[in-house]
Design a protein around this motif. Structure first.
Motif, PDB file in Angstrom:
ATOM      1  N   UNK A 158      31.404  23.105  80.555  1.00  0.00           N
ATOM      2  CA  UNK A 158      31.124  23.646  81.885  1.00  0.00           C
ATOM      3  C   UNK A 158      30.198  24.858  81.792  1.00  0.00           C
ATOM      4  N   UNK A 159      30.467  25.765  80.869  1.00  0.00           N
ATOM      5  CA  UNK A 159      29.636  26.960  80.731  1.00  0.00           C
ATOM      6  C   UNK A 159      28.218  26.604  80.286  1.00  0.00           C
ATOM      7  N   UNK A 160      28.088  25.647  79.364  1.00  0.00           N
ATOM      8  CA  UNK A 160      26.749  25.246  78.946  1.00  0.00           C
ATOM      9  C   UNK A 160      26.020  24.542  80.083  1.00  0.00           C
ATOM     10  N   UNK A 161      26.742  23.745  80.860  1.00  0.00           N
ATOM     11  CA  UNK A 161      26.134  23.096  82.024  1.00  0.00           C
ATOM     12  C   UNK A 161      25.648  24.125  83.032  1.00  0.00           C
ATOM     13  N   UNK A 162      26.428  25.191  83.226  1.00  0.00           N
ATOM     14  CA  UNK A 162      26.021  26.264  84.133  1.00  0.00           C
ATOM     15  C   UNK A 162      24.717  26.893  83.659  1.00  0.00           C
ATOM     16  N   UNK A 163      24.648  27.205  82.356  1.00  0.00           N
ATOM     17  CA  UNK A 163      23.435  27.805  81.805  1.00  0.00           C
ATOM     18  C   UNK A 163      22.251  26.848  81.921  1.00  0.00           C
ATOM     19  N   UNK A 164      22.494  25.558  81.683  1.00  0.00           N
ATOM     20  CA  UNK A 164      21.428  24.566  81.773  1.00  0.00           C
ATOM     21  C   UNK A 164      20.883  24.469  83.186  1.00  0.00           C
ATOM     22  N   UNK A 198      16.814  25.437  87.360  1.00  0.00           N
ATOM     23  CA  UNK A 198      16.453  25.994  88.670  1.00  0.00           C
ATOM     24  C   UNK A 198      15.319  27.007  88.526  1.00  0.00           C
ATOM     25  N   UNK A 199      15.388  27.824  87.478  1.00  0.00           N
ATOM     26  CA  UNK A 199      14.344  28.824  87.259  1.00  0.00           C
ATOM     27  C   UNK A 199      13.011  28.153  86.939  1.00  0.00           C
ATOM     28  N   UNK A 200      13.047  27.132  86.093  1.00  0.00           N
ATOM     29  CA  UNK A 200      11.819  26.432  85.738  1.00  0.00           C
ATOM     30  C   UNK A 200      11.208  25.722  86.941  1.00  0.00           C
ATOM     31  N   UNK A 201      12.055  25.064  87.728  1.00  0.00           N
ATOM     32  CA  UNK A 201      11.559  24.307  88.878  1.00  0.00           C
ATOM     33  C   UNK A 201      11.062  25.219  89.991  1.00  0.00           C
TER      34      UNK A 201
END
Length: 529
Positions: free
Chosen positions: A239-245, A250-253
């Motif tokens: 879950x935490x890695x998914x949050x970071x991903x 979102x930042x890239x897009x």
């Protein structure tokens, strides 16, 4: 990627049907039953015609004593559904956790966690997929076979950025050739669990046998007994890695990283000097010239569509304790959403109509996929559509066909003809990866680029013959320069597999092979325009 702030409620409406402790079957009267799920024999006895199937599904309403206290809403056929109603059904490919107390504590922790995606984003994706179903767009779906904790730590997020960049490159190539919008979905931010064909496996060229590695969310890839014990805490780490991903995506897009007005910057460094990279630069020059021409004509060329690509995340809904814990009730629509990802799919090994995975997916309002392999009977496919999409909602269902090169003509026509006869509106997507696995002499699992391409061509040709629309492709791929699949323009050989084989599970196309496939697919479609 749009951010839609929809409120979620942790205390949805409680259905009176679930307040009792008896299992109920509704027909003309109420009958008590002792079984905790619809009998498999009863389900399998449905007649093959759709009318009979629908009547049977409507008449048979099964509500079993919940594993935990459940709150439910009515769905198709008046059958009560709740996020935990899958617990009363038979289920496959879900691990047995030795520490039940720790499992429950982990589930409770995730139930209090923030959603990873929002209901409005899921609805937006469904609208886009409805365009694909109508033949107005194309869907590109790709990413890791199974996401890895160690790879995330090793690359510090660069692996995510590179795969995202590659998917955008591929979508540009496809849009240029197809003259259609491309819906972009990543196998990211949740693809941590994998179904396995056997509960046990051996190390390469060794006799030692241990429980199979089922993905980092469940157990470890290290080949020792302790690592292979299912650990509930891995769900929290996933879950935490998914949050970071998702935050990175979102930042890239949204940060101008992939602005079409800077299209020459959208390229992976190691791909630049390959034939595919050089060809992409030719496309980039043409697109830049077109944007410049638009500006000279006074046409707005810096709209959000050129500056901010929409991108969604997806994974197989395999580990249901995780999925249930991240399911939220949307007060605005009165529907449930799995907030672990925008798009979820049920695998070829877990798509049994009377089992837990289908039961869970039928109650959420996300767009969902169904993997369709050679073993899928036509009538079971129609039953799945009746259960998962009773309203025949455009964009709800994507059928992901994975049968293997040389076998498409044997299976795809029966799928397409049955679905079209029923008037179903679905997206047809080709998964040319899972039916083309082989083991090399050196013990590495691999796939041949020529077989992957062959299945895509067969998929396209059958749809053309049946006057159907081949709406998408589903790939296991990475933006890294790995050596896992054989062939392609770079002519990767079997002897080179060991040079950079990094996948903990199945082999992936590298960036060069993926971009090459996008060019070939673009040319294939363009010939028919």
């Amino acid at each position: 990627m749009p951010l839609c702030a929809f409120s979620f409620c942790s205390n949805p409406l409680v259905s009176k049907k679930l307040q009792g402790k008896k299992t109920i079957v509704e027909s003309s009267h109420l009958v008590e039953r002792k079984t905790s799920f619809v009998d498999s024999a009863l389900c399998s006895s449905f007649n093959s015609t759709r009318a009979t199937r629908k009547n049977a599904w409507s008449l048979i309403t099964c509500v079993a004593t919940p594993h935990k206290k459940a709150t439910g809403v009515r769905t198709a056929g008046s059958k009560i559904w709740s996020p935990d109603s899958w617990r009363n059904m038979p289920i496959k490919q879900v691990p047995e956790y030795p520490d039940k107390d720790q499992l429950e504590a982990t589930e409770n922790r995730l139930k209090k966690a923030l959603p990873l995606v929002f209901s409005g984003e899921c609805r937006r994706l469904k609208e886009q997929l409805a365009r694909v179903a109508r033949g107005e767009a194309f869907v590109l779906h790709g990413g890791d076979c199974a996401e890895s904790f160690s790879e995330f730590e090793r690359y510090g997020g660069d692996n995510i950025k590179d795969t995202f960049t590659l998917l955008i490159q591929m979508s540009i190539v496809l849009m240029y050739g197809l003259r259609r919008p491309v819906v972009k979905i990543g196998r990211m931010a949740g693809q941590f669990a994998k179904p396995r064909s056997s509960p046990y496996e051996k190390a390469k060229n060794a006799e030692l046998e241990l429980p199979s590695y089922r993905g980092d969310m469940i157990n470890g890839p290290e080949f020792n007994a302790e690592a292979r014990i299912p650990d509930p805490n891995r769900m929290v780490q996933a879950y935490h890695q998914s949050t970071a991903t998702i935050n990175l995506l979102r930042s890239l897009a949204g940060g101008g990283f992939l602005d079409l007005n800077r299209i020459h910057d959208i390229n992976l460094q190691f791909v630049n000097e390959t034939p595919q990279g050089k060809r992409f630069l030719e496309y980039a020059n043409s697109i830049s010239d077109a944007l410049a021409f638009m500006k000279s004509c006074g046409i707005q060329a810096d709209s959000p569509n050129t500056r901010t690509p929409e991108f969604c995340v997806s994974h197989e809904a395999l580990l249901l304790p995780y999925e249930e814990s991240l399911t939220r009730y949307d007060e605005e629509t009165g529907k449930y959403y799995a907030t672990s990802g925008h798009f979820l799919w049920v695998g070829d090994r877990t798509r049994q109509p009377d089992c837990g995975h289908v039961e869970f997916l039928r109650g959420i309002d996300n767009p969902i996929g169904i993997k369709c392999g050679p073993s899928l009977a036509t009538d079971d496919l129609l039953r799945l559509l009746d259960i998962l999409d009773p309203e025949n909602e455009p964009g709800r269902i994507t059928l992901i066909v994975r049968v293997g090169a040389g076998r498409v003509a044997e299976h795809l026509p029966r799928f397409v003809e049955a679905v079209h006869k029923e008037g179903r509106q679905v997206v047809w997507s080709c998964d040319p990866m899972h039916g083309n696995m082989e083991t090399s002499k050196s013990g590495y699992k691999t796939r041949r680029f020529e077989n992957i391409l062959a299945e895509v061509k067969e998929f396209y040709e059958i749809h053309r013959q049946l006057d159907s629309y081949p709406g998408g492709i589903h790939l296991e791929m990475t933006g890294q320069n790995v050596t896992e699949c054989i062939g392609g323009m770079m002519e990767l050989e079997e002897s080179q597999l060991s040079q950079r084989y990094e996948s903990p599970c199945d082999p992936r196309l590298n960036a060069s092979q993926s971009l090459e496939l996008a060019f070939l697919l673009s040319e294939l479609f363009r010939k028919s325009l």
